[in-house]
Write an enzyme that holds these catalytic residues in place. Structure first.
Site, PDB file in Angstrom:
ATOM      1  N   GLY A  13       0.679  -1.234   0.011  1.00 35.96           N
ATOM      2  CA  GLY A  13      -0.043   0.022   0.058  1.00 35.96           C
ATOM      3  C   GLY A  13       0.788   1.251  -0.005  1.00 35.96           C
ATOM      4  N   GLY A  84      -0.492   0.789   9.990  1.00 36.92           N
ATOM      5  CA  GLY A  84      -1.631   1.249  10.589  1.00 36.92           C
ATOM      6  C   GLY A  84      -2.915  -0.045  10.260  1.00 36.92           C
ATOM      7  CB  THR A  86      -9.403   0.008   9.613  1.00 35.30           C
ATOM      8  OG1 THR A  86      -9.399  -1.022   8.624  1.00 35.30           O
ATOM      9  CG2 THR A  86      -8.855   1.520   8.986  1.00 35.30           C
ATOM     10  CG  ASP A  88     -13.506   1.138   9.789  1.00 31.38           C
ATOM     11  OD1 ASP A  88     -12.493   1.608  10.502  1.00 31.38           O
ATOM     12  OD2 ASP A  88     -13.613   1.395   8.547  1.00 31.38           O
ATOM     13  CD  GLN A 144     -12.014   5.042  10.137  1.00 28.76           C
ATOM     14  OE1 GLN A 144     -12.083   6.225   9.793  1.00 28.76           O
ATOM     15  NE2 GLN A 144     -11.266   4.096   9.692  1.00 28.76           N
ATOM     16  CE1 TYR A 147      -6.507   4.034  10.193  1.00 27.00           C
ATOM     17  CE2 TYR A 147      -7.910   5.939   9.666  1.00 27.00           C
ATOM     18  CZ  TYR A 147      -7.036   5.026   9.490  1.00 27.00           C
ATOM     19  OH  TYR A 147      -5.907   5.314   8.307  1.00 27.00           O
ATOM     20  CE  LYS A 151      -3.702   6.280  10.526  1.00 23.84           C
ATOM     21  NZ  LYS A 151      -2.596   6.197  10.173  1.00 23.84           N
ATOM     22  N   GLY A 178      -6.104  11.281   2.457  1.00 20.14           N
ATOM     23  CA  GLY A 178      -7.586  11.302   2.350  1.00 20.14           C
ATOM     24  C   GLY A 178      -7.473   9.702   2.169  1.00 20.14           C
TER      25      GLY A 178
HETATM   26  N1  CAA Z   1     -23.299   9.315   8.735  1.00 21.65           N
HETATM   27  C1  CAA Z   1     -24.492   9.048   9.227  1.00 21.65           C
HETATM   28  N2  CAA Z   1     -24.999   8.085   9.571  1.00 21.65           N
HETATM   29  C2  CAA Z   1     -24.235   7.167   8.880  1.00 21.65           C
HETATM   30  C3  CAA Z   1     -23.059   7.121   8.208  1.00 21.65           C
HETATM   31  C4  CAA Z   1     -22.507   8.421   8.230  1.00 21.65           C
HETATM   32  N3  CAA Z   1     -21.389   8.596   7.596  1.00 21.65           N
HETATM   33  N4  CAA Z   1     -22.663   5.727   7.755  1.00 21.65           N
HETATM   34  C5  CAA Z   1     -23.763   4.968   8.033  1.00 21.65           C
HETATM   35  N5  CAA Z   1     -24.586   5.631   8.823  1.00 21.65           N
HETATM   36  C6  CAA Z   1     -25.888   4.965   9.271  1.00 21.65           C
HETATM   37  C7  CAA Z   1     -26.471   4.244   8.232  1.00 21.65           C
HETATM   38  O1  CAA Z   1     -27.233   5.073   7.269  1.00 21.65           O
HETATM   39  C8  CAA Z   1     -27.242   3.224   9.082  1.00 21.65           C
HETATM   40  O2  CAA Z   1     -28.517   4.261   9.620  1.00 21.65           O
HETATM   41  P1  CAA Z   1     -29.965   3.294   9.612  1.00 21.65           P
HETATM   42  O3  CAA Z   1     -29.754   2.125  10.489  1.00 21.65           O
HETATM   43  O4  CAA Z   1     -30.800   4.409  10.180  1.00 21.65           O
HETATM   44  O5  CAA Z   1     -30.108   2.971   8.288  1.00 21.65           O
HETATM   45  C9  CAA Z   1     -26.440   3.096  10.242  1.00 21.65           C
HETATM   46  O6  CAA Z   1     -25.580   4.074  10.389  1.00 21.65           O
HETATM   47  C10 CAA Z   1     -25.728   1.827  10.232  1.00 21.65           C
HETATM   48  O7  CAA Z   1     -24.888   1.847   8.872  1.00 21.65           O
HETATM   49  P2  CAA Z   1     -24.352   0.621   8.511  1.00 21.65           P
HETATM   50  O8  CAA Z   1     -25.490  -0.304   7.855  1.00 21.65           O
HETATM   51  O9  CAA Z   1     -23.255   1.016   7.464  1.00 21.65           O
HETATM   52  O10 CAA Z   1     -23.713  -0.169   9.700  1.00 21.65           O
HETATM   53  P3  CAA Z   1     -22.657  -1.206   9.890  1.00 21.65           P
HETATM   54  O11 CAA Z   1     -22.475  -1.381  11.303  1.00 21.65           O
HETATM   55  O12 CAA Z   1     -22.872  -2.329   9.015  1.00 21.65           O
HETATM   56  O13 CAA Z   1     -21.339  -0.566   9.356  1.00 21.65           O
HETATM   57  C11 CAA Z   1     -19.587   0.738   9.586  1.00 21.65           C
HETATM   58  C12 CAA Z   1     -20.950   0.538  10.056  1.00 21.65           C
HETATM   59  C13 CAA Z   1     -18.520  -0.469   9.331  1.00 21.65           C
HETATM   60  C14 CAA Z   1     -19.045   2.186   9.925  1.00 21.65           C
HETATM   61  C15 CAA Z   1     -19.573   0.933   7.905  1.00 21.65           C
HETATM   62  O14 CAA Z   1     -20.433   1.844   7.576  1.00 21.65           O
HETATM   63  C16 CAA Z   1     -18.323   1.345   7.279  1.00 21.65           C
HETATM   64  O15 CAA Z   1     -17.580   0.335   7.155  1.00 21.65           O
HETATM   65  N6  CAA Z   1     -18.148   2.801   6.844  1.00 21.65           N
HETATM   66  C17 CAA Z   1     -16.989   3.119   6.161  1.00 21.65           C
HETATM   67  C18 CAA Z   1     -15.789   3.586   7.429  1.00 21.65           C
HETATM   68  C19 CAA Z   1     -14.507   4.153   6.692  1.00 21.65           C
HETATM   69  O16 CAA Z   1     -14.813   5.076   6.072  1.00 21.65           O
HETATM   70  N7  CAA Z   1     -13.557   3.684   6.966  1.00 21.65           N
HETATM   71  C20 CAA Z   1     -12.473   4.330   6.430  1.00 21.65           C
HETATM   72  C21 CAA Z   1     -11.698   2.995   6.110  1.00 21.65           C
HETATM   73  S1  CAA Z   1     -10.124   3.424   5.189  1.00 21.65           S
HETATM   74  C22 CAA Z   1      -9.193   4.286   6.050  1.00 21.65           C
HETATM   75  O17 CAA Z   1      -9.406   4.475   7.288  1.00 21.65           O
HETATM   76  C23 CAA Z   1      -7.904   4.963   5.473  1.00 21.65           C
HETATM   77  C24 CAA Z   1      -8.050   6.493   5.819  1.00 21.65           C
HETATM   78  O18 CAA Z   1      -7.286   7.031   6.428  1.00 21.65           O
HETATM   79  C25 CAA Z   1      -8.762   7.448   4.970  1.00 21.65           C
END
Ligand code: CAA
Length: 240
Positions: A13, A84, A86, A88, A144, A147, A151, A178
């Site tokens: 990566g 690093g 995750t 999540d 997160q 995380y 960070k 990002g």
């Molecule tokens: N803001 C507000 N509400 C949100 C949201 C957001 N950003 N994301 C999800 N929700 C809400 C959904 O709409 C849902 O609401 P309802 O139950 O009312 O429908 C509720 O939260 C649950 O959402 P999920 O079904 O997605 O819940 P989950 O438990 O299955 O998963 C999660 C949750 C693990 C956080 C998943 O949404 C996810 O993986 N999100 C991405 C997280 C992310 O961006 N990680 C970055 C990884 S890469 C990295 O970290 C590198 C870096 O430095 C940039």
């Protein structure tokens, strides 16, 4: 004599791109890795860069590894704290282990590596430490808390250590990537990622090489007046 760098999480990566860019800049690079021996062996075969396995969350292992590199290469001039992970999940679903693991690797790793390398850098009057933070440490991210806290901690750590290193020509800076096209980001559910990319003004994920260019700049001999800064490389997603 060539500068000597250790890049944690260096075999895949963003870390791999950093190793390659530093190598191209004439630096002797050692890549740390924590997990996959096969991928690390392939990395070394492909790049000629030595890869050494240890867990950056293990304080003593970091002290030992840096001492070994110093003994073999005479010095460690550059540390890139890139390793690093995750784990999540929303707070309701996040276990204590998910919290601890991320804090220990992502933030603890920075302390452990700096603790090991800083004294030598200070004594020799030259050092470059670059800590890889994240847009999600600056802005937070749903799912997160672990995380984002780690960070965000990296950004505070950077500014504090920069003040301690400045008069010894040891600079300490952070890069806040990002969303970059790596395995880590590929693990984000496709529908979630689609919504995130839609909010990136550049309209795309970043490339690992775009982070590596920042590291080459910050670790260069001529960057001695840049310290305590955070370079955001995020396609305009968050302007901090
Ligand atoms: N803001 C507000 N509400 C949100 C949201 C957001 N950003 N994301 C999800 N929700 C809400 C959904 O709409 C849902 O609401 P309802 O139950 O009312 O429908 C509720 O939260 C649950 O959402 P999920 O079904 O997605 O819940 P989950 O438990 O299955 O998963 C999660 C949750 C693990 C956080 C998943 O949404 C996810 O993986 N999100 C991405 C997280 C992310 O961006 N990680 C970055 C990884 S890469 C990295 O970290 C590198 C870096 O430095 C940039």
């Amino acid at each position: 004599m060539a500068r000597v760098a250790i890049v944690t999480g260096g075999t895949r990566g963003i870390g791999e791109a950093i190793c390659l860019a530093l190598q191209e800049a004439g630096v002797t690079v050692i890549a740390n890795y924590g997990g996959d021996d096969k991928k690390a062996a392939e990395f070394t075969a492909r790049t000629g860069i030595e890869a050494i396995k240890w867990n950056v969350a293990d304080h003593q292992a970091c002290l030992d590894a840096v001492a070994k590199v110093e003994a073999e290469h005479g010095q460690v001039d550059i540390i890139v704290n890139n390793a690093g992970i995750t784990r999540d999940g929303t707070l309701l679903k996040m276990t204590y282990e998910m919290w601890r693991e991320v804090i220990d690797v992502n933030l603890g790793g920075c302390f452990n590596m700096a603790k090991a390398a800083f004294p030598g850098m200070r004594k020799r009057g030259f050092g470059r430490i670059v800590n890889i933070g994240s847009i999600n440490g600056q802005a937070g991210q749903y799912g997160q808390v672990n995380y984002a806290a780690a960070k965000s901690g990296i950004h505070g750590f950077t500014k504090a250590l920069a003040q301690e290193g400045a008069k010894f020509n040891v600079t300490v800076n952070a890069i806040a990537p990002g969303y970059i096209d790596t395995d880590m980001v590929a693990a984000v559910p496709a529908d979630v990622l689609e919504k995130i990319v839609a909010k990136i003004p550049a309209g795309r994920l970043g490339q690992a090489s775009e982070i590596a260019r920042g590291v080459v700049f910050l670790t260069g001999d001529t960057a001695g007046f840049v310290t305590g800064s955070t370079l955001s490389i995020n396609g305009g997603q968050h302007m901090y």
